[in-house]
Write an enzyme that holds these catalytic residues in place. Sequence first.
Site, PDB file in Angstrom:
ATOM      1  CE1 TYR A 154      -3.776   1.819   0.469  1.00 20.35           C
ATOM      2  CE2 TYR A 154      -2.955   2.960   1.915  1.00 20.35           C
ATOM      3  CZ  TYR A 154      -3.877   3.063   1.183  1.00 20.35           C
ATOM      4  OH  TYR A 154      -4.875   3.896   1.221  1.00 20.35           O
ATOM      5  CB  SER A 157       0.064   1.281  -4.308  1.00 22.88           C
ATOM      6  OG  SER A 157      -0.474   1.685  -3.079  1.00 22.88           O
TER       7      SER A 157
HETATM    8  N1  LIG Z   1      -9.831   5.323   4.400  1.00 19.88           N
HETATM    9  C1  LIG Z   1      -8.761   5.859   4.626  1.00 19.88           C
HETATM   10  O1  LIG Z   1      -8.479   5.993   5.820  1.00 19.88           O
HETATM   11  C2  LIG Z   1      -7.917   6.207   3.430  1.00 19.88           C
HETATM   12  C3  LIG Z   1      -6.616   6.989   3.741  1.00 19.88           C
HETATM   13  C4  LIG Z   1      -5.748   7.458   2.805  1.00 19.88           C
HETATM   14  C5  LIG Z   1      -6.050   7.231   1.464  1.00 19.88           C
HETATM   15  N2  LIG Z   1      -7.441   6.454   1.199  1.00 19.88           N
HETATM   16  C6  LIG Z   1      -7.659   6.230  -0.175  1.00 19.88           C
HETATM   17  O2  LIG Z   1      -8.731   6.735  -0.390  1.00 19.88           O
HETATM   18  C7  LIG Z   1      -9.416   6.192  -1.757  1.00 19.88           C
HETATM   19  C8  LIG Z   1     -10.761   5.870  -1.320  1.00 19.88           C
HETATM   20  O3  LIG Z   1     -10.853   4.952  -0.005  1.00 19.88           O
HETATM   21  P1  LIG Z   1     -11.920   4.911   1.011  1.00 19.88           P
HETATM   22  O4  LIG Z   1     -11.530   4.778   2.184  1.00 19.88           O
HETATM   23  O5  LIG Z   1     -13.149   5.672   0.379  1.00 19.88           O
HETATM   24  O6  LIG Z   1     -12.433   3.289   0.671  1.00 19.88           O
HETATM   25  P2  LIG Z   1     -13.740   2.530  -0.032  1.00 19.88           P
HETATM   26  O7  LIG Z   1     -13.633   1.037   0.279  1.00 19.88           O
HETATM   27  O8  LIG Z   1     -14.666   3.015   0.887  1.00 19.88           O
HETATM   28  O9  LIG Z   1     -13.878   2.996  -1.368  1.00 19.88           O
HETATM   29  C9  LIG Z   1     -13.026   2.455  -2.452  1.00 19.88           C
HETATM   30  C10 LIG Z   1     -13.759   2.182  -3.759  1.00 19.88           C
HETATM   31  O10 LIG Z   1     -12.920   1.759  -4.756  1.00 19.88           O
HETATM   32  C11 LIG Z   1     -13.647   0.669  -5.462  1.00 19.88           C
HETATM   33  N3  LIG Z   1     -12.732  -0.020  -6.213  1.00 19.88           N
HETATM   34  C12 LIG Z   1     -11.955  -0.920  -5.394  1.00 19.88           C
HETATM   35  N4  LIG Z   1     -11.049  -1.641  -6.549  1.00 19.88           N
HETATM   36  C13 LIG Z   1     -11.559  -1.091  -7.722  1.00 19.88           C
HETATM   37  C14 LIG Z   1     -10.989  -1.221  -8.859  1.00 19.88           C
HETATM   38  N5  LIG Z   1     -10.351  -2.079  -9.560  1.00 19.88           N
HETATM   39  N6  LIG Z   1     -11.747  -0.539  -9.939  1.00 19.88           N
HETATM   40  C15 LIG Z   1     -12.801   0.452  -9.829  1.00 19.88           C
HETATM   41  N7  LIG Z   1     -13.079   0.618  -8.615  1.00 19.88           N
HETATM   42  C16 LIG Z   1     -12.449  -0.189  -7.285  1.00 19.88           C
HETATM   43  C17 LIG Z   1     -14.641  -0.170  -4.349  1.00 19.88           C
HETATM   44  O11 LIG Z   1     -15.478  -0.981  -5.035  1.00 19.88           O
HETATM   45  C18 LIG Z   1     -15.052   0.970  -3.583  1.00 19.88           C
HETATM   46  O12 LIG Z   1     -16.154   1.485  -3.798  1.00 19.88           O
HETATM   47  C19 LIG Z   1      -8.357   4.895  -1.719  1.00 19.88           C
HETATM   48  O13 LIG Z   1      -7.538   5.154  -2.938  1.00 19.88           O
HETATM   49  C20 LIG Z   1      -7.596   4.830  -0.450  1.00 19.88           C
HETATM   50  O14 LIG Z   1      -6.411   4.055  -0.712  1.00 19.88           O
HETATM   51  C21 LIG Z   1      -8.201   6.127   2.290  1.00 19.88           C
END
Ligand SMILES: NC(=O)c1ccc[n+]([C@@H]2O[C@H](COP(=O)([O-])OP(=O)(O)OC[C@H]3O[C@@H](n4cnc5c(N)ncnc54)[C@H](O)[C@@H]3O)[C@@H](O)[C@H]2O)c1
Length: 252
Positions: A154, A157
């Site tokens: 992670y 990436s």
């Molecule tokens: N939640 C956190 O603490 C956090 C912190 C830093 C960064 N992020 C980043 O924020 C972004 C959103 O995360 P979130 O917390 O809303 O998670 P989440 O799991 O609620 O949403 C992620 C979405 O991405 C979709 N997804 C996954 N793989 C996919 C693919 N191959 N093609 C298309 N869609 C796909 C999922 O179906 C889901 O709807 C991500 O990139 C995550 O790495 C999240």
Amino acid sequence: MTYSGKSVLITGAASGIGYATAELFARNGADIVAADIDEDGLQAATRALAAEGPGEVFAVPCDTADPDSCTHLVERAVDQLGKLDIVCNIAGVLGNGPTEDLPDATWQKVLAVNLNGPFYISKRVIPHLLETGGSIVNVASTAGLIGVPYGAAYSASKAGVIGLTKALAAEYSRRGVRVNAVCPGHVLTPMTAGGGGFGPDVDADLLGRLAPLTGKGSRPGEIAAAIAFLTADTARNTTGAVLTIDGGQTVI
Ligand SMILES: NC(=O)c1ccc[n+]([C@@H]2O[C@H](COP(=O)([O-])OP(=O)(O)OC[C@H]3O[C@@H](n4cnc5c(N)ncnc54)[C@H](O)[C@@H]3O)[C@@H](O)[C@H]2O)c1
């Protein structure tokens, strides 16, 4: 803030930060193509988003790890919306655990979704953004800025997403396309609801060092607001920025 007349493509729109971002743009008048691999979740999200504002909302299922699927998504988005002004690369997955046990397939999937996806989408939307003077926002993470124990794939990436953001910002800086990134720390979404998926064989004290200094995780809408700022006309001189929203996680 109005996005009336703006055409916005958002990946990961079925859940969490992606949904909150789509909601913010919908409420402020944008036309939206919402993309996600979760087709049922995407249909439900799109129905809810359509009720949020006057603009149009289209659902396009997409696996951002698959270049052909990204080609299809961008073609459909331009067909439906007629142009692209704003693109938000938000889809992402976790893949945490002790590195000596991490399956190679997990590494490959995390890199494919989190890093290859934003590259595939960016490459395909840039010709359209050059026409409109548009912008891209990539959702990276503080995991790309600091070392997250048990998060090799992670972190790698998300560090890659920051590098991609800066390279594209530099490359297109004289051609009117801006590219920025946000780096959330802990956000309260389904991704983190289970504790981050680190598994039982980890040093909890070590992981505890990642806690935000404020003691609070962010709400998804707070990340959406930062994304919206970076796309706004008032940010017309902001490119290559890496904006942390992390409760001070990375300041010490
Ligand atoms: N939640 C956190 O603490 C956090 C912190 C830093 C960064 N992020 C980043 O924020 C972004 C959103 O995360 P979130 O917390 O809303 O998670 P989440 O799991 O609620 O949403 C992620 C979405 O991405 C979709 N997804 C996954 N793989 C996919 C693919 N191959 N093609 C298309 N869609 C796909 C999922 O179906 C889901 O709807 C991500 O990139 C995550 O790495 C999240």
